[in-house]
Design a protein around this motif. Structure first.
Motif, PDB file in Angstrom:
ATOM      1  N   GLY A   6     -23.873 -86.526 -22.578  1.00 22.00           N
ATOM      2  CA  GLY A   6     -24.023 -87.948 -22.871  1.00 22.00           C
ATOM      3  C   GLY A   6     -24.374 -88.717 -21.626  1.00 22.00           C
ATOM      4  N   ASP A   7     -25.220 -88.105 -20.819  1.00 22.97           N
ATOM      5  CA  ASP A   7     -25.588 -88.645 -19.510  1.00 22.97           C
ATOM      6  C   ASP A   7     -26.937 -89.341 -19.624  1.00 22.97           C
ATOM      7  OD1 ASP A   7     -25.775 -89.159 -16.827  1.00 22.97           O
ATOM      8  OD2 ASP A   7     -26.255 -87.106 -16.245  1.00 22.97           O
ATOM      9  N   VAL A   8     -26.952 -90.660 -19.526  1.00 26.70           N
ATOM     10  CA  VAL A   8     -28.111 -91.552 -19.670  1.00 26.70           C
ATOM     11  C   VAL A   8     -28.704 -91.521 -21.077  1.00 26.70           C
ATOM     12  CG1 VAL A   8     -28.679 -91.360 -17.221  1.00 26.70           C
ATOM     13  CG2 VAL A   8     -29.978 -90.003 -18.862  1.00 26.70           C
ATOM     14  N   VAL A   9     -28.005 -90.894 -22.023  1.00 30.21           N
ATOM     15  CA  VAL A   9     -28.433 -90.875 -23.415  1.00 30.21           C
ATOM     16  C   VAL A   9     -27.184 -90.627 -24.252  1.00 30.21           C
ATOM     17  CG1 VAL A   9     -28.866 -88.387 -23.492  1.00 30.21           C
ATOM     18  CG2 VAL A   9     -30.164 -89.901 -24.994  1.00 30.21           C
ATOM     19  N   ALA A  10     -27.222 -91.022 -25.521  1.00 32.69           N
ATOM     20  CA  ALA A  10     -26.060 -90.817 -26.382  1.00 32.69           C
ATOM     21  C   ALA A  10     -25.776 -89.327 -26.529  1.00 32.69           C
ATOM     22  CB  ALA A  10     -26.305 -91.449 -27.750  1.00 32.69           C
ATOM     23  N   GLN A  11     -24.500 -88.959 -26.418  1.00 32.88           N
ATOM     24  CA  GLN A  11     -24.114 -87.557 -26.514  1.00 32.88           C
ATOM     25  C   GLN A  11     -24.447 -87.000 -27.893  1.00 32.88           C
ATOM     26  OE1 GLN A  11     -19.856 -86.526 -26.305  1.00 32.88           O
ATOM     27  NE2 GLN A  11     -20.395 -85.082 -24.685  1.00 32.88           N
ATOM     28  N   ASP A  12     -25.035 -85.826 -27.915  1.00 29.80           N
ATOM     29  CA  ASP A  12     -25.392 -85.173 -29.181  1.00 29.80           C
ATOM     30  C   ASP A  12     -25.433 -83.670 -28.922  1.00 29.80           C
ATOM     31  OD1 ASP A  12     -26.706 -84.057 -31.453  1.00 29.80           O
ATOM     32  OD2 ASP A  12     -27.618 -86.013 -31.891  1.00 29.80           O
ATOM     33  N   GLN A  13     -24.373 -82.982 -29.320  1.00 30.30           N
ATOM     34  CA  GLN A  13     -24.268 -81.557 -29.019  1.00 30.30           C
ATOM     35  C   GLN A  13     -25.373 -80.739 -29.686  1.00 30.30           C
ATOM     36  OE1 GLN A  13     -22.248 -80.294 -26.878  1.00 30.30           O
ATOM     37  NE2 GLN A  13     -20.884 -81.989 -26.511  1.00 30.30           N
ATOM     38  N   LYS A  14     -25.714 -81.073 -30.918  1.00 24.60           N
ATOM     39  CA  LYS A  14     -26.730 -80.284 -31.621  1.00 24.60           C
ATOM     40  C   LYS A  14     -28.101 -80.426 -30.964  1.00 24.60           C
ATOM     41  CE  LYS A  14     -24.520 -80.037 -36.151  1.00 24.60           C
ATOM     42  NZ  LYS A  14     -24.634 -80.344 -37.603  1.00 24.60           N
ATOM     43  N   VAL A  15     -28.447 -81.635 -30.618  1.00 24.37           N
ATOM     44  CA  VAL A  15     -29.724 -81.857 -29.924  1.00 24.37           C
ATOM     45  C   VAL A  15     -29.701 -81.159 -28.569  1.00 24.37           C
ATOM     46  CG1 VAL A  15     -31.250 -83.588 -28.898  1.00 24.37           C
ATOM     47  CG2 VAL A  15     -30.203 -84.014 -31.135  1.00 24.37           C
ATOM     48  N   ALA A  16     -28.562 -81.241 -27.902  1.00 28.56           N
ATOM     49  CA  ALA A  16     -28.422 -80.588 -26.597  1.00 28.56           C
ATOM     50  C   ALA A  16     -28.725 -79.103 -26.704  1.00 28.56           C
ATOM     51  CB  ALA A  16     -27.013 -80.792 -26.055  1.00 28.56           C
ATOM     52  N   GLN A  17     -28.076 -78.440 -27.655  1.00 30.98           N
ATOM     53  CA  GLN A  17     -28.255 -76.992 -27.754  1.00 30.98           C
ATOM     54  C   GLN A  17     -29.649 -76.616 -28.239  1.00 30.98           C
ATOM     55  OE1 GLN A  17     -26.241 -75.414 -26.128  1.00 30.98           O
ATOM     56  NE2 GLN A  17     -24.664 -77.000 -26.021  1.00 30.98           N
ATOM     57  N   ALA A  18     -30.276 -77.498 -29.019  1.00 27.34           N
ATOM     58  CA  ALA A  18     -31.650 -77.218 -29.453  1.00 27.34           C
ATOM     59  C   ALA A  18     -32.592 -77.167 -28.257  1.00 27.34           C
ATOM     60  CB  ALA A  18     -32.109 -78.281 -30.448  1.00 27.34           C
ATOM     61  N   TRP A  19     -32.424 -78.115 -27.330  1.00 28.62           N
ATOM     62  CA  TRP A  19     -33.281 -78.113 -26.142  1.00 28.62           C
ATOM     63  C   TRP A  19     -32.931 -76.962 -25.195  1.00 28.62           C
ATOM     64  CZ3 TRP A  19     -37.773 -80.057 -25.867  1.00 28.62           C
ATOM     65  CH2 TRP A  19     -38.115 -81.231 -26.553  1.00 28.62           C
ATOM     66  N   ILE A  20     -31.645 -76.721 -25.049  1.00 29.72           N
ATOM     67  CA  ILE A  20     -31.229 -75.631 -24.165  1.00 29.72           C
ATOM     68  C   ILE A  20     -31.741 -74.299 -24.695  1.00 29.72           C
ATOM     69  CG2 ILE A  20     -29.205 -74.348 -23.353  1.00 29.72           C
ATOM     70  CD1 ILE A  20     -27.790 -77.082 -23.053  1.00 29.72           C
ATOM     71  N   LYS A  21     -31.736 -74.140 -26.030  1.00 29.10           N
ATOM     72  CA  LYS A  21     -32.246 -72.891 -26.606  1.00 29.10           C
ATOM     73  C   LYS A  21     -33.739 -72.726 -26.351  1.00 29.10           C
ATOM     74  CE  LYS A  21     -32.156 -69.844 -30.575  1.00 29.10           C
ATOM     75  NZ  LYS A  21     -33.537 -69.366 -30.400  1.00 29.10           N
ATOM     76  N   ARG A  22     -34.480 -73.819 -26.417  1.00 29.06           N
ATOM     77  CA  ARG A  22     -35.921 -73.727 -26.120  1.00 29.06           C
ATOM     78  C   ARG A  22     -36.142 -73.195 -24.707  1.00 29.06           C
ATOM     79  NH1 ARG A  22     -39.265 -78.863 -28.654  1.00 29.06           N
ATOM     80  NH2 ARG A  22     -38.285 -78.879 -30.710  1.00 29.06           N
TER      81      ARG A  22
END
Length: 454
Positions: free
Chosen positions: A204-220
């Protein structure tokens, strides 16, 4: 043993030398132009042919690979003002491929090429200014060139420009602009940007925290082989953060990162084998991965490797080797290793017994809040072992450990209050601390309370 730690992976800037041609170069080499024709035109002074010949030598295209000849022809074309060649000879000076490494010459040619609009040169020139390599360090100038390249959709420049806005280096700190440029780069498939974007959403650093979105990008990023992303994705599966919890998937991704030499993943993989989490329990394999991480200086792995040798788990018991690895971790400030090193000196296990050295290491660990060490340091002062006897200092350190719920310290503190050793006698406080210990099934405390009740 220390088990799972969530480590923030850090990406850092580096000059990443590349050798790349342009569209016409590829056509020259593959669509009807013989290498003989290219050589003839190069010898006649055609800058495009000279560049193409340098490219052919650099990559071994229709010619034996020869970096010195590649640099020769790149320089010929560069001296005629051919921007791609200027960039490539600069890369050669950075890497020392075919020429003596010379960062000032690299900066000179990157500048020549960048001023003609070559996006690769603009990017690399920005990196040189960021790091002060071959040019005076200057964050503002670095950002100037990164912006030039980013506006040409150079994805690495977009990523580093995002970093500049995030860190406030060369520009005013601006989280929204950082996200804007990371997004641009990530959308072009740049793994480092995808990973950084994922971490922003995760925390949630400079953007609203969103675990699902986070992991989607990390997986890419992980799917592209980004080791830190693979590590983080494994940790997400281990914890069930933004993805369904799954130890097998955690191990799968840690293995990917570990195979690339990522120390934190090697450590966690060792823990997985030690615990039997996602893989069959196997102490020997745990030690194998602890060793990999320990050899890279990873303190937690050094500590666990010390424990393995101390306990004889996965390796033959060897107190001297245990001390060796505890020392490695202790020298990096690992409190648990400092405490264990103190224990080794106190007992003479793997080292000659030396109570003064034991106290030295207990003190190091105790000052960091390690309850085991605080308790042991209290005992040393109580007994006068390695230090002048002092009941007051003994009580001081037992209190520190007891405040953290360390049961043996609670018992000792209770007894000290009852006897008035090192502090004013107070039977109420004594009973209070004994009860705390007894509530944790400490038999000595239970027995003492029983005697007081009669």
């Amino acid at each position: 043993m220390k088990i799972i730690l969530w480590i923030v992976a850090i990406s850092f800037l580096a000059v990443r030398p590349v050798l790349a041609g342009n569209d016409r170069t590829v056509r020259l080499l593959s669509d009807g132009y013989s290498i003989v024709e290219i050589q003839k035109n190069a010898n006649a002074g055609d800058s495009q042919a000279q560049f193409s010949l340098g490219y052919a030598y650099a990559f071994g295209k229709n010619l034996p690979q020869d970096y010195e000849k590649a640099a020769f022809w790149y320089r010929k074309a560069a001296e005629q003002g051919f921007a791609p060649a200027q960039c490539q000879i600069a890369v050669a000076y950075v890497s020392g491929a075919g020429v003596s490494q010379n960062y000032k010459r690299a900066a000179f040619w990157f500048d020549k090429s960048a001023r003609q609009g070559d996006s690769s040169a603009q990017y690399y020139l920005g990196l040189l200014y960021t790091q002060g390599i071959g040019v005076p360090q200057n964050d503002e100038t670095a950002v100037f060139w990164l912006q030039k390249a980013a506006h040409q959709k150079y994805r690495a420049a977009e990523y580093d420009l995002g970093n500049a806005y995030y860190d406030g280096k060369g520009v005013l700190r601006n989280g929204e602009k950082a996200m804007f440029w990371w997004q641009k780069s990530a959308d072009q498939g740049f793994a480092a940007a995808q990973f950084r974007l994922g971490r922003a959403y995760y925390w949630g650093d400079v953007v609203a925290q969103d675990q699902k979105v986070a992991q989607a990008w990390i997986k890419r990023a992980a799917d592209q082989g980004h080791a830190a992303a693979q590590y983080d994705l494994g940790s997400a599966y281990y914890q069930g953060a933004g993805v369904p919890q799954g130890y097998e998937k955690a191990v799968f991704w840690w293995q990917k990162a570990a195979d690339q030499g990522y120390a934190a993943a090697q450590f966690n993989l060792g823990n997985a084998y030690y615990q039997g989490a996602g893989v069959p329990q196997d102490y020997a394999k745990a030690v194998f991965w602890y060793q990999k991480a320990a050899d890279q200086g990873y303190a937690d792995a050094q500590f666990n490797l010390g424990d393995a040798y101390h306990d004889g788990e996965g390796v033959p018991q060897d107190y001297a080797k245990a001390v060796f690895w505890y020392q490695k971790a202790a020298d990096q400030g690992d409190a648990a290793a400092q405490n264990n090193l103190g224990v080794a000196y106190a007992r003479g296990a793997g080292v000659p017994q030396d109570r003064a050295k034991a106290v030295f290491w207990y003190q190091k660990a105790a000052d960091q809040g390690d309850a085991n060490a605080q308790y042991a340091l209290g005992n040393a002062y109580y007994q006068g072992a390695g230090v002048p006897q002092s009941h007051e200092k003994a009580v001081f350190w037992w209190q520190k450990a007891a405040d953290q719920g360390f049961v043996a310290a609670e018992y000792n503190l209770g007894v000290a209050y009852l006897k008035g050793q090192g502090l004013a006698q107070n039977k109420g406080s004594g009973k209070l601390w004994l009860q705390k210990a007894a509530d944790k099934d400490d038999e000595a405390a239970k027995e003492a309370l029983q005697k007081l009740s009669h």
